[in-house]
Design a protein around this motif. Structure first.
Motif, PDB file in Angstrom:
ATOM      1  N   ILE A  74     -15.567  -5.678 -65.531  1.00 14.26           N
ATOM      2  CA  ILE A  74     -15.767  -6.415 -64.283  1.00 14.26           C
ATOM      3  C   ILE A  74     -15.511  -5.534 -63.074  1.00 14.26           C
ATOM      4  N   ILE A  75     -14.652  -4.542 -63.224  1.00 13.03           N
ATOM      5  CA  ILE A  75     -14.266  -3.701 -62.093  1.00 13.03           C
ATOM      6  C   ILE A  75     -15.343  -2.672 -61.757  1.00 13.03           C
ATOM      7  N   ILE A  76     -16.027  -2.137 -62.768  1.00 13.81           N
ATOM      8  CA  ILE A  76     -16.945  -1.027 -62.558  1.00 13.81           C
ATOM      9  C   ILE A  76     -18.086  -1.344 -61.587  1.00 13.81           C
ATOM     10  N   PRO A  77     -18.836  -2.463 -61.733  1.00 11.75           N
ATOM     11  CA  PRO A  77     -19.977  -2.682 -60.829  1.00 11.75           C
ATOM     12  C   PRO A  77     -19.610  -2.705 -59.348  1.00 11.75           C
ATOM     13  N   PRO A  78     -18.623  -3.513 -58.899  1.00 10.05           N
ATOM     14  CA  PRO A  78     -18.289  -3.472 -57.470  1.00 10.05           C
ATOM     15  C   PRO A  78     -17.666  -2.155 -57.033  1.00 10.05           C
ATOM     16  N   THR A  79     -16.951  -1.480 -57.943  1.00 10.71           N
ATOM     17  CA  THR A  79     -16.384  -0.182 -57.591  1.00 10.71           C
ATOM     18  C   THR A  79     -17.486   0.843 -57.371  1.00 10.71           C
ATOM     19  N   GLY A  80     -18.541   0.770 -58.177  1.00  9.39           N
ATOM     20  CA  GLY A  80     -19.690   1.647 -57.960  1.00  9.39           C
ATOM     21  C   GLY A  80     -20.326   1.417 -56.604  1.00  9.39           C
ATOM     22  N   ASN A  81     -20.425   0.151 -56.198  1.00  9.45           N
ATOM     23  CA  ASN A  81     -20.955  -0.148 -54.867  1.00  9.45           C
ATOM     24  C   ASN A  81     -20.055   0.413 -53.776  1.00  9.45           C
ATOM     25  N   GLU A  82     -18.736   0.309 -53.976  1.00  9.00           N
ATOM     26  CA  GLU A  82     -17.799   0.858 -52.994  1.00  9.00           C
ATOM     27  C   GLU A  82     -17.900   2.381 -52.935  1.00  9.00           C
ATOM     28  N   PHE A  83     -18.154   3.012 -54.073  1.00 10.61           N
ATOM     29  CA  PHE A  83     -18.309   4.469 -54.108  1.00 10.61           C
ATOM     30  C   PHE A  83     -19.508   4.885 -53.260  1.00 10.61           C
ATOM     31  N   ILE A  84     -20.617   4.166 -53.436  1.00 12.44           N
ATOM     32  CA  ILE A  84     -21.813   4.464 -52.646  1.00 12.44           C
ATOM     33  C   ILE A  84     -21.566   4.165 -51.166  1.00 12.44           C
ATOM     34  N   GLY A  85     -20.841   3.085 -50.898  1.00 16.20           N
ATOM     35  CA  GLY A  85     -20.503   2.782 -49.515  1.00 16.20           C
ATOM     36  C   GLY A  85     -19.618   3.845 -48.882  1.00 16.20           C
ATOM     37  N   MET A  86     -18.700   4.395 -49.685  1.00 19.00           N
ATOM     38  CA  MET A  86     -17.838   5.464 -49.179  1.00 19.00           C
ATOM     39  C   MET A  86     -18.644   6.700 -48.809  1.00 19.00           C
ATOM     40  N   LEU A  87     -19.681   6.986 -49.586  1.00 17.36           N
ATOM     41  CA  LEU A  87     -20.546   8.132 -49.279  1.00 17.36           C
ATOM     42  C   LEU A  87     -21.096   8.031 -47.867  1.00 17.36           C
ATOM     43  N   LYS A  88     -21.495   6.837 -47.473  1.00 16.85           N
ATOM     44  CA  LYS A  88     -22.066   6.654 -46.138  1.00 16.85           C
ATOM     45  C   LYS A  88     -20.991   6.485 -45.077  1.00 16.85           C
ATOM     46  N   THR A  89     -19.812   6.001 -45.467  1.00 19.53           N
ATOM     47  CA  THR A  89     -18.719   5.839 -44.505  1.00 19.53           C
ATOM     48  C   THR A  89     -18.186   7.188 -44.030  1.00 19.53           C
ATOM     49  N   THR A  90     -18.405   8.238 -44.819  1.00 19.42           N
ATOM     50  CA  THR A  90     -17.947   9.564 -44.393  1.00 19.42           C
ATOM     51  C   THR A  90     -18.587  10.006 -43.080  1.00 19.42           C
ATOM     52  N   SER A  91     -19.689   9.373 -42.690  1.00 18.23           N
ATOM     53  CA  SER A  91     -20.326   9.728 -41.414  1.00 18.23           C
ATOM     54  C   SER A  91     -19.474   9.336 -40.212  1.00 18.23           C
ATOM     55  N   LEU A  92     -18.388   8.565 -40.444  1.00 22.53           N
ATOM     56  CA  LEU A  92     -17.524   8.137 -39.341  1.00 22.53           C
ATOM     57  C   LEU A  92     -16.356   9.080 -39.091  1.00 22.53           C
ATOM     58  N   VAL A  93     -16.224  10.127 -39.918  1.00 17.06           N
ATOM     59  CA  VAL A  93     -15.037  10.977 -39.785  1.00 17.06           C
ATOM     60  C   VAL A  93     -15.074  11.857 -38.537  1.00 17.06           C
ATOM     61  N   ASN A  94     -16.161  11.803 -37.768  1.00 13.83           N
ATOM     62  CA  ASN A  94     -16.141  12.523 -36.487  1.00 13.83           C
ATOM     63  C   ASN A  94     -15.140  11.901 -35.533  1.00 13.83           C
ATOM     64  N   ALA A  95     -14.591  10.718 -35.894  1.00 15.14           N
ATOM     65  CA  ALA A  95     -13.542  10.100 -35.079  1.00 15.14           C
ATOM     66  C   ALA A  95     -12.217  10.828 -35.220  1.00 15.14           C
ATOM     67  N   VAL A  96     -12.054  11.677 -36.245  1.00 10.28           N
ATOM     68  CA  VAL A  96     -10.761  12.339 -36.479  1.00 10.28           C
ATOM     69  C   VAL A  96     -10.376  13.354 -35.397  1.00 10.28           C
ATOM     70  N   PRO A  97     -11.198  14.343 -35.029  1.00  7.75           N
ATOM     71  CA  PRO A  97     -12.585  14.588 -35.442  1.00  7.75           C
ATOM     72  C   PRO A  97     -12.689  15.631 -36.555  1.00  7.75           C
ATOM     73  N   PHE A  98     -13.607  15.359 -37.507  1.00 11.27           N
ATOM     74  CA  PHE A  98     -13.987  16.317 -38.544  1.00 11.27           C
ATOM     75  C   PHE A  98     -15.486  16.526 -38.435  1.00 11.27           C
ATOM     76  N   THR A  99     -15.909  17.760 -38.235  1.00  7.59           N
ATOM     77  CA  THR A  99     -17.291  18.023 -37.820  1.00  7.59           C
ATOM     78  C   THR A  99     -18.089  18.844 -38.835  1.00  7.59           C
ATOM     79  N   LEU A 100     -17.743  18.751 -40.120  1.00 12.90           N
ATOM     80  CA  LEU A 100     -18.461  19.542 -41.119  1.00 12.90           C
ATOM     81  C   LEU A 100     -19.236  18.700 -42.112  1.00 12.90           C
ATOM     82  N   GLU A 101     -19.162  17.358 -42.017  1.00 13.78           N
ATOM     83  CA  GLU A 101     -19.891  16.522 -42.972  1.00 13.78           C
ATOM     84  C   GLU A 101     -21.365  16.452 -42.611  1.00 13.78           C
ATOM     85  N   LEU A 102     -22.159  15.839 -43.492  1.00 15.15           N
ATOM     86  CA  LEU A 102     -23.610  15.900 -43.425  1.00 15.15           C
ATOM     87  C   LEU A 102     -24.186  15.322 -42.133  1.00 15.15           C
TER      88      LEU A 102
END
Length: 327
Positions: free
Chosen positions: A213-241
Motif C-alpha cells: 500500500i505504501i509503494i504507489p503513493p510513495t512513487g508519486n511523491e518521489f516524482i513530485g520531489m523531482l519537480k519540487t527541486t526546482s524551488l531550491v533557488n530559494a535557499v539559494p542553490f543555483t546548480l539544479e536543472l
C-alpha cells in the motif's frame, strides 16, 4: 470435442439465439476526434518556428544542463531516502503507546504540512543568520565542549536537501501510517502469541505487508520531489536543472527552447522512475494478486465431471489472499 460440448456448440438446441456483436460507434468517433487533435498538436510542435528546435538540440546535452541534471537527481535521491527513514520513525511514533512520542510526531506533521515548502527552504537558507554556531555542551548553561560555524555545515546544497527532506517526511509519514493501519491486526496478535517483540513484529510482519500500500503513493511523491527541486533557488542553490536552463535562456534571450530542454529531461527521468515504481509494485504485490490456478494455456481435465460440464480449471481464479500468520 470436449471444448465444443462444454460451450454448447454442435448441440441440437431449439430456438438458439444468434448473438450479434454490439456496434460501438461512440468510441470509434471519439478515437478519430482525439487522433485528429493529437495530429494537429504534433504538426504545430514540429512546424512552428518559434519553438526553435535547433536551439533545443544544441543545448540538450550542454555541460551546464547535464550538471543541472546531476544535482537534480542528487537532491531528489538524498531527500527521499532521508524522508523515507524519518517518515517510518514518525509513523511508528504516531502508533506508540507513549503520549510524548505521539505528540511530537503529530506536531512535526502538523507544522511541516502546514507551511509552504518554499518558505521552509528560505528559512534553511537563513539558518546561519539565526544560529551562527552549532555546538555541543550542557543544556541550559553556557558550557560548550565543541562548536563549529554554521555556514561550514549548512551549505547551500545541504540546506536544499535538508529542507526538502524534512518537508517530504511529514507527507510520507501519513502514507506509511495508512499502510501500517491497513495490515490486519490479527497478524500482530499471532506474532505476539509466538513471543515476538514489538520491534521484530514491525520489521518482519507489518512493514513487509504494508509496503504493497505504501509503494504507489510513495512513487508519486518521489516524482513530485523531482519537480519540487526546482524551488531550491530559494535557499539559494543555483546548480539544479531548472536554474541551469533559466540561466542559459537569460543569456541567449531564448526562454522557450530552454524550457523545452528542461521539460525533456524531467520527462525522461520521470519515465525511468515510473518504470522502477511499477517493478516495485509487482515485487511487493506478490501473494496478493489473483492468478489462474491452472497452468496458463494448459487445460487439464478434472476428474468426476459429467458430459457437458467444463472439464478444465484454467479459467478458475485463485481467490485466496495473503494469510501470513493470521490466527
Amino acid at each position: 470435442m470436449v471444448k465444443q460440448q462444454a460451450d454448447g456448440e454442435n448441440l441440437d438446441i431449439p430456438n438458439r439465439i444468434k448473438a450479434l456483436p454490439v456496434k460501438r460507434t461512440g468510441p470509434v468517433i471519439a478515437g478519430v476526434i482525439v487522433a485528429l487533435i493529437v495530429a494537429m498538436l504534433v504538426q504545430g510542435l514540429i512546424t512552428n518556428p518559434r519553438f526553435e528546435w535547433n536551439v533545443v538540440w544544441k543545448y540538450l546535452f550542454n555541460e551546464n544542463v547535464l550538471e543541472g541534471v546531476k544535482y537534480t537527481l542528487l537532491l531528489t535521491v538524498i531527500s527521499m531516502v532521508i524522508a523515507i527513514v524519518l517518515a517510518v520513525v514518525l509513523a511508528v511514533m504516531r502508533k506508540s503507546i507513549n503520549p510524548v512520542l505521539r505528540g511530537v510526531s503529530w506536531f512535526y506533521i502538523w507544522f511541516f504540512r502546514g507551511t509552504p515548502v518554499y518558505t521552509q527552504l528560505v528559512f534553511w537558507g537563513l539558518f546561519a543568520v539565526l544560529v551562527p554556531r552549532i555546538g555541543i555542551g550542557i543544556p541550559f548553561t553556557s558550557i560548550e565542549f565543541w562548536s563549529i560555524d554554521s555556514q561550514s555545515i549548512i551549505t547551500a546544497f545541504n540546506a536544499a536537501w535538508l529542507g526538502l527532506a524534512l518537508n517530504e517526511a511529514a507527507y510520507l509519514a501519513e502514507i506509511v501510517r495508512a499502510g501500517l493501519e491497513a495490515v490486519d491486526p490479527g497478524q500482530t496478535e499471532a506474532a505476539k502469541a509466538l513471543g515476538m517483540k514489538r520491534t521484530l513484529i514491525m520489521r518482519r510482519i507489518v512493514l513487509p505487508q504494508a509496503m504493497r500500500i505504501i509503494i504507489p503513493p510513495t512513487g508519486n511523491e518521489f516524482i513530485g520531489m523531482l519537480k519540487t527541486t526546482s524551488l531550491v533557488n530559494a535557499v539559494p542553490f543555483t546548480l539544479e536543472l531548472q536554474f541551469a536552463t533559466t540561466a542559459i535562456a537569460t543569456r541567449l534571450y531564448k526562454p522557450i527552447p530552454l524550457l523545452i530542454v528542461a521539460c525533456i529531461w524531467y520527462l525522461v527521468i520521470t519515465s525511468i522512475l515510473m518504470v522502477i515504481q511499477s517493478r516495485l509494485e509487482k515485487h511487493f504485490g506478490k501473494g496478493f494478486d489473483a492468478r489462474p490456478a491452472g497452468a496458463r494455456g494448459k487445460r487439464t481435465p478434472l476428474p468426476g465431471k459429467t458430459e457437458g460440464e467444463p472439464k478444465d480449471d484454467i479459467n478458475k481464479q485463485n481467490e485466496a489472499t495473503f494469510a501470513g500468520m493470521n490466527a
